[in-house]
Structures are given as C-alpha cells and as structure tokens.
Design a protein around this motif. Structure first.
Motif, PDB file in Angstrom:
ATOM      1  N   GLY A   1       0.813  -1.211   0.000  1.00 27.00           N
ATOM      2  CA  GLY A   1       0.000   0.000   0.000  1.00 27.00           C
ATOM      3  C   GLY A   1       0.845   1.257   0.000  1.00 27.00           C
ATOM      4  O   GLY A   1       2.040   1.233   0.329  1.00 27.00           O
ATOM      5  N   GLY A   2       0.227   2.361  -0.380  1.00 21.74           N
ATOM      6  CA  GLY A   2       0.897   3.648  -0.364  1.00 21.74           C
ATOM      7  C   GLY A   2       0.507   4.436   0.870  1.00 21.74           C
ATOM      8  O   GLY A   2      -0.621   4.340   1.356  1.00 21.74           O
ATOM      9  N   VAL A   3       1.456   5.197   1.400  1.00 27.92           N
ATOM     10  CA  VAL A   3       1.188   6.042   2.558  1.00 27.92           C
ATOM     11  C   VAL A   3       1.691   7.446   2.255  1.00 27.92           C
ATOM     12  O   VAL A   3       2.560   7.655   1.413  1.00 27.92           O
ATOM     13  N   ASP A   4       1.155   8.408   2.971  1.00 31.99           N
ATOM     14  CA  ASP A   4       1.514   9.806   2.716  1.00 31.99           C
ATOM     15  C   ASP A   4       2.781  10.228   3.438  1.00 31.99           C
ATOM     16  O   ASP A   4       3.468  11.143   2.987  1.00 31.99           O
ATOM     17  N   ALA A   5       3.089   9.608   4.554  1.00 37.20           N
ATOM     18  CA  ALA A   5       4.330   9.882   5.288  1.00 37.20           C
ATOM     19  C   ALA A   5       4.756   8.600   5.981  1.00 37.20           C
ATOM     20  O   ALA A   5       3.908   7.842   6.469  1.00 37.20           O
ATOM     21  N   TYR A   6       6.089   8.377   6.013  1.00 39.89           N
ATOM     22  CA  TYR A   6       6.578   7.136   6.632  1.00 39.89           C
ATOM     23  C   TYR A   6       7.903   7.406   7.330  1.00 39.89           C
ATOM     24  O   TYR A   6       8.812   8.018   6.775  1.00 39.89           O
ATOM     25  N   TRP A   7       7.980   6.947   8.608  1.00 42.44           N
ATOM     26  CA  TRP A   7       9.205   7.027   9.388  1.00 42.44           C
ATOM     27  C   TRP A   7       9.764   5.604   9.494  1.00 42.44           C
ATOM     28  O   TRP A   7       9.290   4.794  10.310  1.00 42.44           O
ATOM     29  N   PRO A   8      10.726   5.261   8.651  1.00 43.68           N
ATOM     30  CA  PRO A   8      11.184   3.865   8.587  1.00 43.68           C
ATOM     31  C   PRO A   8      11.839   3.371   9.881  1.00 43.68           C
ATOM     32  O   PRO A   8      11.672   2.203  10.242  1.00 43.68           O
ATOM     33  N   ASP A   9      12.555   4.232  10.591  1.00 44.80           N
ATOM     34  CA  ASP A   9      13.215   3.778  11.817  1.00 44.80           C
ATOM     35  C   ASP A   9      12.209   3.380  12.892  1.00 44.80           C
ATOM     36  O   ASP A   9      12.477   2.498  13.718  1.00 44.80           O
TER      37      ASP A   9
END
Length: 350
Positions: free
Chosen positions: A255-263
């Motif tokens: 899925g697509g997200v508008d903001a992502y913090w991978p850590d």
C-alpha cells in the motif's frame, strides 16, 4: 385613510435598525391594524411593503439585511410573544433559513455579490410548506432541513447546503468550480461534505457539476497534503519519507502512505476520499468505490500485522486540530521503542 392617519398611540417605532422589518401580524401585536399599516406604505408614505404581509418601517430602499429579514418573515411566518412591560418579542422565523448565494455572502464568500446587489434571495423551507416564490424571494423546498447556523442574527444554511442550492442555478463548469474551490481554500468546509450535499440534492447527474467536483477533489487533496507538511514542520516532528509505496522484499505491494518514518515503522495515511456520486454509471462507480474502500482497509490491516503503526488522519482534523494530530503522531513515534521490531519493508517512491 391616508399615510397621515395617526398610528396607535401605543406604537413606538423600533430604535434598532435590525427590528425595522415587521410582518403584519407583528404590527398587530404592537397596536397597528392592517389597514393603518397599509396606509403607511402607499405612495409618498413613510413605510414600504417589499413583500406580501411584510413592512419596512422607513421610506428609503431596503438594505441587503432588511431584504433578508423580509424574505424570512414572508416565508417563515415569524411569530411574536408579548413581552411583559414592553413591545412584542420575536421568537424566530419558523423553520425557514437563508440558503444559496445570499447564505454564501453571509458565510463570507468573496465570489458572491454583496447582499445589496443580489437580485434573488433563496429561502429553504420544509417541502410541505405551501408557498410561492414572489418578487426577489425564491422558495426552495426540501425533505431534509439541515440545522441552521446563526449569522448576523439570521438562520443560515450550512455552507455545503448553501453551495448546493447556489450551484443548482449555474450552468457552466467554471462558475461552479470557482465556488467549490473557494469553499475548500477558504476553510469553509471539506470536499467530502460538499460532495455528500451535491449527491443528496441530486445534482451529480449534471456533467458540468461532475467536472467541477473532480477538480474540487484534486484541490482538496493538494490542500490536505500541504496541511500535513505544515503539521510536521510546525510541531517539530522528524522529517518523514513523503508519498511512498511499501512492499515486502520480493513480495506483494502493501500500500501507499503519505508519510513514513522507517526507523520507527510509523506511517500516516491521509483520507481525502469523498463518497462517490450517482451519475449515469453510478452503480459501477459505487461498486468501484466499495472495492477501493475495502482494499485500503485490507492494506492497512496487513501493515499493522507486520508491525507498522498506521496513523489515520482526515483533512478536517488537520484543519481544526493540527496540534492534536501532531501529538498522536509523536506518541506513535515514541512508542516504537517499546514494540516488537516491525518486519522489514521496501520503501519506493509513489
């Protein structure tokens, strides 16, 4: 009997200009008979009768606000209750409320002419009211009356309903698009509320309005994204990866997200969807909308099972409670240290 016929000795013309518009019933409670009231507005008299049964108690042209009040009095059959030791007290305009362009002017729309320049005033009433449109008043009937807002002491339809009634009389996409765009850019209401009201008013079978709605949804999405950026930076949240797709390594799209913090494995999903409209292919559109909704829900659940925290926000929350939404995101980021590590996902530009 002429305009010089004395009025009741108990009648005192209202000092407040907002009370200088009265119905014949209200005047009777103040001691002025219908015959004496009629004598006051004949040629050369000090009063006017802009609408049947309604009087303006001065000789000059009615102001924009006076025209609104006279329209509501004509349509709403305003009642009065005698006040102890003073003149009659107004109890309201029944269920009538201003809608259409006049309501948008009261809501502060810049694209609508001033009240004094409007050639027509739309008044919303229940469908079972037997009234006819007359002079500058257009009676708009509905089976679903919204809860009015009080503006300038008058009952006014909410923005979404007033917009629907205003655009119902417009014939080109550009004019409709301008009004809908001002509603969103000006923070008057969210696109989803506009689409719901247009759908309820059965206006989404008109191609020029459908075209304007498509532009409205794109405008609303862009504005909501801008508010999301502002929220992150205003409240000093860590900079995320913006507008990305998530996938399992060598596996399916998550899925697509508008903001992502991978850590921290925290994602923000902005819900700017609006209910799809009933056009000529309404069944197909609704079926596609249902499939899209269930698809988004399934993607969100899959991400949660993989240990990714998904924060769901709406354009309205970003507009009216940005600090609260920032706190929700910050809490999710801080809680990451106490959770089990999330599954590794591949992050790709969307």
């Amino acid at each position: 009997m002429t305009q010089n016929t004395p009025l009741s000795p108990h009648f005192r013309p209202p000092v407040d200009e907002r009370q200088r518009v009265l119905s014949v019933e209200q005047l009777k409670t103040l001691g002025v008979s219908p015959a004496r009231a009629a004598a006051q507005y004949r040629t050369g008299g000090p009063w006017q009768q802009p609408l049947p049964g309604v009087y303006v108690l001065h000789p000059g042209p009615p102001t924009g606000e006076e025209r609104l009040r006279s329209a509501l009095l004509y349509v709403g059959r305003r009642r009065t209750v005698p006040a102890q030791g003073g003149p009659a007290r107004a109890t309201g305009y029944g269920e009538a409320m201003v809608t259409g362009p006049a309501a948008l002017a009261l809501h502060g729309f810049s694209l609508v002419p001033p009240l004094g320049s409007l050639g027509r005033i739309d008044v919303l009433v229940p469908r079972n009211r037997r009234l006819r449109s007359v002079r500058y008043v257009r009676v708009v009937r509905t089976t679903e009356l919204p809860s009015p807002e009080q503006l300038a002491g008058l009952p006014v339809a909410p923005v979404a309903r007033a917009l629907a009634d205003a655009v119902s009389g417009l014939g080109d996409t550009a004019a409709v698009r301008l009004l809908l765009t001002e509603a969103v850019r000006g923070g008057h209401c969210e696109p989803a509320a506009v689409v719901r009201e247009l759908n309820r008013s059965k206006l989404l079978d008109r191609p020029h309005i459908v075209n304007a709605v498509d532009s409205l949804l794109a405008e609303g999405r862009a504005l909501a994204e801008s508010r999301l950026y502002d929220m992150v930076r205003t409240y000093d949240l860590p900079e995320p990866l913006w507008n990305v797709d998530l996938r399992l390594p060598g596996g399916p799209h998550l899925g697509g997200v508008d903001a992502y913090w991978p850590d921290q494995a925290v994602a923000v999903e902005l819900d700017s969807r609006a209910p799809l409209h009933s056009t000529l292919d309404g069944d197909l559109r609704q079926e596609g909308h249902d499939a899209e909704w269930y698809g988004c829900a399934a993607e969100r659940e899959h991400l949660e099972r993989l240990g990714v925290t998904v924060v769901h926000v709406t354009p309205r929350k970003l507009r009216v409670a940005a600090e609260q939404q920032a706190t929700v995101v910050r809490t999710a980021l801080m809680a990451a240290a106490d959770r089990e590590p999330a599954a590794y996902v591949v992050v790709l530009p969307r």
